[in-house]
Enzyme design. Structure first.
Site, PDB file in Angstrom:
ATOM      1  CG  HIS B 184      -1.834  -1.261   1.156  1.00  0.00           C
ATOM      2  ND1 HIS B 184      -3.111  -1.079   0.223  1.00  0.00           N
ATOM      3  CD2 HIS B 184      -1.995  -2.347   1.888  1.00  0.00           C
ATOM      4  CE1 HIS B 184      -3.666  -2.476   0.392  1.00  0.00           C
ATOM      5  NE2 HIS B 184      -3.188  -2.870   1.491  1.00  0.00           N
ATOM      6  CB  CYS B 232      -3.739  -6.265   6.477  1.00  0.00           C
ATOM      7  SG  CYS B 232      -4.754  -5.402   5.335  1.00  0.00           S
TER       8      CYS B 232
END
Lengths: 103, 271
Positions: B184, B232
């Protein structure tokens, strides 16, 4: 006891558009759990929609329908303020009926 | 000799066409997924969770037989409208920074008389297991739909949480030397067919944070932000991120603050 359905019914031109969300596990009977045991089939078998007591939709469903199913359809002859009633019955014999007013 | 060179250049050209076609195919696949999501969003089953959550919010439960209607989510006791847009925030009564899930735990303890262990017992639903937390989160979040994210992060403890969250975001470790930033931290990355938001860029961070909680079609469940972070961590092969732990709240604080000004549009629907 099953959770209530979410039903929206609104005029779309001269027809009534009905959108229904149902809360159901819809187990196919093909899945196995973490221990390897088959998860028994559990799904909605019959759905009917009535407008002022008259059946406008009748459906037979099977295990191919998704979990928490969404159903949308249109029918003629309804007007704002009328009631639309949806009923489902699953293979356990459980049933649920909910009602909405056409807007 | 001459012929060989010509053949080589023709092959090169073909190669370029091939790459362009592959990219076009990739883009159209992404567009098709977008179309699929748009078609689904009309009948988002998250509405079922929202309705169940609203009923649970008002239902008298626990040893004290009380509802959550007096729960202070940051805007005053009982105010649900817009509450999600100001969380996480500092709460004087617990002297802690809390996100929505941890605040709901606090209220279940203080108002309804549950023990913290009971309140935290079932954080996420699963097949055949409906939990109150998912429904309550869906309901409270839905009451902030269309509003702008507005996390203060001005109290010293809020700033501390933000900095801690930032550290966690950039921290690399585990068997794969992964960090949140690995997936990310750059634009236009994908994992299989899922576009990965660049959470260090404002527009992406706003869109990503504003899309959770979400109904995951593949799981048939509404998933909270705590679940998102937990998963995650699992994908990073990190130790399990404990439900409503200070680390999870700090990371939420970092991501929520970065999404400030973005329109909150959840519970959404995802593949």
């Amino acid at each position: 006891m099953a959770d209530p359905m979410k039903i929206r019914a609104a005029m779309a031109g001269d027809k009534v558009e009905v959108k229904v969300l149902m809360s159901h596990e819809m187990e196919t009977g093909q899945r196995k759990d973490a221990k390897g045991a088959v998860v028994p089939a559990w799904f909605i078998q019959n759905v009917t929609a009535q407008h002022n007591g008259k059946t406008v939709l009748s459906a037979e469903w099977g295990p191919a329908v998704s979990k928490n199913p969404f159903l949308a359809f249109r029918f003629s002859g309804g007007k704002p303020g009328d009631k639309v009633t949806i009923t489902w019955t699953d293979n356990h014999g459980d049933t649920r009926t909910d009602e909405a007013t056409i807007s | 000799m001459k012929r060989t060179r010509r053949t080589a250049s023709v092959l090169c050209l073909l190669g370029a066409f091939g790459a362009a076609a592959a990219i076009a195919q990739q883009r159209s696949a992404v567009e098709e997924i977008e179309r699929y999501r748009a078609a689904l969003s009309d009948g988002n089953p998250a509405e079922l969770w929202e309705a169940r959550g609203e009923a649970l919010w008002k239902e008298k439960r626990g040893p004290k037989n009380a509802s959550l209607e007096r729960c202070d989510l940051g805007l005053g006791p009982g105010i649900v409208k817009g509450a999600y847009t100001v969380l996480p925030r500092y709460f004087a009564d617990t002297d802690k920074v809390e996100d929505l899930e941890s605040r709901l735990v606090t209220c279940m303890v203080s108002l309804q008389g549950l023990t913290p262990e009971q309140a935290k017992k079932d954080p996420f639903g699963g097949p055949g297991k409906k939990v109150p937390m998912d429904a309550l989160v869906a309901y409270v979040a839905s009451e902030s739909r269309g509003m702008k994210m507005n996390v203060a992060a001005s109290h010293p403890k809020e700033r501390e949480a933000y900095e801690l969250g930032k550290t966690i975001f950039f921290y690399r470790g585990g068997t794969h030397d992964f960090g949140c930033v690995t997936c990310h931290g750059a634009d236009a990355k994908r994992i299989r067919l899922q576009d990965l938001p660049n959470l260090t860029a404002t527009a992406d961070a706003q869109r990503a944070y504003g899309g959770w909680p979400a109904y995951r079609v593949s799981q048939g469940e509404v998933r909270s932000f705590q679940w998102r972070l937990n998963d995650c961590f699992r994908q990073q092969r990190f130790p399990e991120l404990e439900f409503v732990s200070p680390a999870s709240i700090a990371l939420t604080m970092y991501l929520a603050k970065n999404a400030n000004g973005g329109v909150f549009d959840a519970p959404s629907i995802k593949r």
